[in-house]
Design an enzyme around this catalytic site. Structure first.
Site, short mmCIF file in Angstrom:
data_model
loop_
_atom_site.label_atom_id
_atom_site.label_comp_id
_atom_site.label_asym_id
_atom_site.label_seq_id
_atom_site.Cartn_x
_atom_site.Cartn_y
_atom_site.Cartn_z
CB ALA A 1 16.34 23.46 -20.93
CB CYS B 1 21.27 37.16 -20.08
SG CYS B 1 19.96 37.12 -21.31
N GLY C 1 22.56 25.41 -23.00
CA GLY C 1 23.80 25.80 -22.31
C GLY C 1 23.83 25.29 -20.88
CG ASP D 1 19.03 30.78 -18.19
OD1 ASP D 1 19.25 31.86 -17.64
OD2 ASP D 1 19.50 30.45 -19.29
N PRO E 1 18.77 26.85 -25.80
CG PRO E 1 20.66 27.62 -26.96
CD PRO E 1 19.57 28.08 -26.05
C1 LIG Z 1 17.22 32.46 -21.37
S1 LIG Z 1 16.48 31.31 -22.40
C2 LIG Z 1 17.13 29.79 -21.85
C3 LIG Z 1 18.56 29.55 -22.22
C4 LIG Z 1 19.05 28.19 -21.78
N1 LIG Z 1 18.83 27.99 -20.37
C5 LIG Z 1 20.49 27.97 -22.09
O1 LIG Z 1 21.33 28.13 -21.20
O2 LIG Z 1 20.81 27.63 -23.24
C6 LIG Z 1 14.84 31.22 -21.80
C7 LIG Z 1 13.98 30.17 -22.44
O3 LIG Z 1 12.67 30.27 -21.86
C8 LIG Z 1 11.73 29.92 -22.85
N2 LIG Z 1 10.40 30.48 -22.50
C9 LIG Z 1 9.72 31.48 -23.08
N3 LIG Z 1 8.53 31.66 -22.49
C10 LIG Z 1 8.44 30.76 -21.50
C11 LIG Z 1 7.44 30.44 -20.56
N4 LIG Z 1 6.30 31.12 -20.48
N5 LIG Z 1 7.68 29.42 -19.72
C12 LIG Z 1 8.85 28.74 -19.78
N6 LIG Z 1 9.83 29.01 -20.65
C13 LIG Z 1 9.63 30.00 -21.51
C14 LIG Z 1 12.30 30.51 -24.12
O4 LIG Z 1 11.79 29.84 -25.25
C15 LIG Z 1 13.80 30.30 -23.93
O5 LIG Z 1 14.25 29.14 -24.58
#
Ligand SMILES: C[S@@+](CC[C@H](N)C(=O)[O-])C[C@H]1O[C@@H](n2cnc3c(N)ncnc32)[C@H](O)[C@@H]1O
Length: 465
Positions: free
Chosen positions: A116, A237, A120, A184, A118
């Site tokens: 989740a 993305c 969005g 996401d 930061p």
């Molecule tokens: C695309 S970003 C999320 C953006 C967020 N949904 C938003 O809209 O602001 C993906 C997120 O997954 C987290 N992430 C990284 N490795 C992960 C894992 N193994 N399991 C779950 N989340 C993970 C990252 O730290 C990152 O914050």
């Protein structure tokens, strides 16, 4: 940026994906990136006139796929305006707004945003939930989870719990628990290239493989947490098929009860946005068909739990304290917030911090034990020795007229920036005690008045310099 900076292997990948469209796609890298903001429905009710004012001030134009989303130009800075600090809108890349629109969260549901930070998608979801139901907003990285919690508080969300757990830690505690899940996924970020040259430097075909493997693992856990009959949005993305269509095909082939309802691509050469992939999936079965439910009974929604009883109705150590803390808070709120109705929830104490845990009967303090929980629901107050100090999150969740004592400043008043820098303000000498500082009908935070001065209680980490 220039398309010459793109990795050759990426260009080849896009040629095989887009064929004759490749040229147009690559040309989009010669154009400036897009910028967007999304209005927060939780705040608009208090100040509906501000939406039009912001649209005019920043010359906003609508994002076609999101009714609350708008584009702004690269020369304006809505992120620096006090309305941003007050949570009136969230700065979000326009195509990323498509994911929650497709997920279509509803008030009263139990929803998980699994990756989740930061925030969005979580703040978009909470805006649609209108404070009803439960949002579990999870981010694996603790530092990012802190930023997520701050954004959720800034937007005045009352019904979200922020956890910082690996997906498998969460799925052990919440089997088949959620009506909707937003995933996401962490991805290779091909849609970030215009925004962040670091993403170009990091990109390799091996990164794509690594991300796909990680997405597959996270999807297993998301599946385990989805109720039968529930829906899930999976988004990235990035553009390659391995992390998008292929991943969805593999997932639905593996789980016969998962069905793809819709798949959507936003391309930077076709739409104004950096690009996004979103799939909407449904788990077959009846929503009530077993598993855990996090719904509260109607009576639980109306009132906090009885004194001396734990979250599961059994006598519980510590809850007595949470109940007395809530009682003390309520006595304070009766005086200071005469028009404030405490949202549904269970009081919970973390050190000297009192939270109101949303979710009713089946989201219990015990389920969170052993998990990192940066925000166990609505932060109501800090309990000092003999007094209540209202929490910043509470200020952000109020309508200013709910506070017995308040000062409302206009956005252009220099006192607004002085308050946001953490300075003491001069106020009417008749004001005494906790005062809510607001800008044009939107809360900014607390101050404590005495002798014509308002001592600033904006948390130090949020002060602007
Ligand atoms: C695309 S970003 C999320 C953006 C967020 N949904 C938003 O809209 O602001 C993906 C997120 O997954 C987290 N992430 C990284 N490795 C992960 C894992 N193994 N399991 C779950 N989340 C993970 C990252 O730290 C990152 O914050």
């Amino acid at each position: 940026m220039s398309k010459q900076e793109l990795p050759a292997a990426f260009v080849r990948q896009m040629e095989s994906l887009l064929g004759s469209d490749t040229e147009a796609f690559l040309d989009s890298y010669e154009r400036p990136r897009t910028h967007g903001l999304r209005f927060n429905g939780l705040k608009l009710a208090d100040a509906p006139q501000l939406k039009e004012a912001v649209i005019r001030e920043f010359s906003l134009t609508p994002v076609p796929w999101c009714s609350t989303g708008y584009y702004y130009g690269e020369n304006v800075r809505p992120g620096k305006h006090p309305y941003h600090t007050a949570g009136l809108y969230y700065i979000q890349e326009p195509s990323a707004m498509s994911a929650v629109e497709l997920l279509d969260p509803q008030p009263g549901e139990t929803i998980l945003d699994l990756a989740a930070a930061p925030g969005g998608k979580s703040t978009h979801i909470s805006s649609k939930m209108k404070g009803e139901g439960l949002l579990v907003s999870n981010e694996i990285h603790p530092e990012r989870a802190k930023i997520l919690a701050e954004n959720i508080e800034r937007m005045g969300v009352t019904n979200a719990v922020v956890t910082s757990a690996a997906p498998d830690e969460l799925s052990r505690r919440f089997p088949q628990a959620f009506d909707r899940i937003m995933l996401d996924a962490p991805c290779s970020g091909e849609g970030m290239f215009r925004k962040d040259s670091g993403a170009i430097a990091e990109w390799t075909p091996q990164l794509v493989e690594l991300c796909a493997a990680r997405q597959w693992d996270i999807l297993q856990e998301a599946y385990a947490m989805l109720k039968p009959g529930g829906t899930m949005a999976y988004s990235t993305c990035t553009f390659n098929r391995s992390e998008n269509e292929d991943m969805m095909e593999r997932f639905t082939a593996h789980y016969a009860d998962m069905e793809i309802i819709a798949m959507k691509r936003l391309w930077p050469h076709r739409e104004a946005g950096e690009g996004h992939f979103v799939a909407l999936l449904q788990k077959r079965g009846e929503p009530s068909g077993g598993g855990q439910t996090l719904e509260a009974s109607p009576s639980e929604r109306q009132r906090p739990r009885r004194k001396g009883r734990s979250g599961n109705g059994k006598p519980g150590a510590g809850l007595q304290d949470a109940q007395s803390a809530l009682k003390a808070f309520q006595a304070w709120a009766d005086e200071e917030l005469p028009d404030f109705a405490l949202p549904a929830g269970t009081p919970i104490l973390f050190g000297e911090s009192l939270y109101l845990l949303p979710g009713g009967e089946l989201l219990q303090e015990q389920q969170l034990q052993g998990l990192k929980v940066p925000r166990a629901g609505l932060h109501l107050a800090h309990l000092k020795k003999n007094r209540i100090e209202p929490a910043h999150a509470l200020a952000m969740a109020l309508s200013p007229q709910q506070a017995a004592k308040r000062i409302t400043l206009a956005a252009e008043d220099p006192q607004v920036s002085a308050y946001l820098r953490g300075e003491t303000l001069q106020v009417d000498a008749s004001l005494k005690g906790w005062v809510l500082a607001a800008v044009d009908g939107l809360p900014l935070g607390w101050g404590k008045a005495s002798g014509g001065q308002l001592k600033n209680h904006l948390p130090k980490g949020l002060r602007q310099h």
